[in-house]
Design an enzyme around this catalytic site. Structure first.
Site: not given
Length: 262
Positions: A9-10, A72, A150, A182, A184
């Site tokens: 993932d990013s 992602c 993050e 997303c 996240h």
């Protein structure tokens, strides 16, 4: 086959997908790459997203992975076709769960919270057009959310205030389903439940991706049948590993997260 499943993932968000895979397939070894150095992908050009996805995939393949999960939404919607045409291992992507939300909506109004990279992609547009012909769809870019998660601020007042602003047009439209576009964003569910009316259901792609992973492993005879003791899940970050460790060990696990320059 006891080769590992590779997940990337990013950043740390794809751990929400990894957890579902690990829960459903506890006998499979896994390697997780957190490309936090390059997060968020949602603000990048399509070519940048493709290049980063190739970099991550090749790193996982160099580690012997038998299957790659692109955990992602932005990478999936922009790069999955290139990846599948470039490599001969199964590659599983994720995309916003538009179909179940549209089919189940009683109010005929759903909200989609996603990155710009996902909302503007060809794959997202095709999926949305296919299932939402008679549905009012409120699309909102979650600008700033990935950065807050993050940095460990997913439960902060700042994040709550930003979510209230982002969700306002959805509440005005009386949505009854919120699609998290997303990987996240599942980490925002506690705050989202505080803000949204109780009758708004939140959908993400985690369980569906885990089921698809199992199905593809079975179809390709890649299920691990070895009786050998499994390695513990392996986690790598190309930024501060403490950020990934905090998320992955939130449930009192003790997984090791290592720094890796990739």
């Amino acid at each position: 086959m006891n080769q590992p499943i590779g997940v990337f993932d990013s950043g740390i968000g794809g751990t929400s997908i990894w957890k579902e895979i690990h829960h459903l397939l506890p006998n499979e070894e896994t390697i997780y790459l957190s490309d936090s150095k390059n997060a968020p992908y949602g603000i990048r050009t399509q070519q940048e997203i493709i290049d980063l996805s190739i970099k991550n995939t090749e790193k996982l393949l160099s580690m012997g992975c038998k299957l790659i999960v692109v955990a992602c939404n932005t990478a999936t919607t922009n790069a999955i076709k290139v990846l599948r045409n470039s490599y001969n291992v199964p590659i599983i992507g994720i995309e916003p769960a538009i179909k179940p939300a549209a089919l189940k909506s009683s109010n005929k109004a759903i909200g989609i919270l996603a990155t710009r990279g996902t909302l503007t992609s060809e794959l997202f547009t095709k999926t949305s057009e296919l299932y939402t012909k008679d549905i009012k769809v409120i699309e909102v870019e979650g600008n700033g959310l990935v950065e807050l998660i993050e940095s460990g601020n997913e439960n902060s007042h700042q994040t709550r205030d930003l979510l209230i602003t982002l969700l306002e047009p959805m509440l005005e439209a009386r949505i009854d389903y919120l699609v998290l576009g997303c990987s996240h964003y599942p980490y925002l569910v506690p705050l989202l439940k505080e803000i949204l009316p109780i009758d708004v259901k939140i959908i993400d792609s985690g369980e569906a991706v885990a089921r698809q992973t199992r199905a593809i492993l079975q179809q390709n005879n890649l299920i691990n049948t070895s009786s050998q003791t499994l390695r513990r899940p392996v986690f790598y970050s190309n930024s501060d590993p403490k950020v990934l460790a905090r998320i992955i060990n939130a449930e009192k696990e003790n997984y090791k997260v290592s720094y890796l320059d990739f």
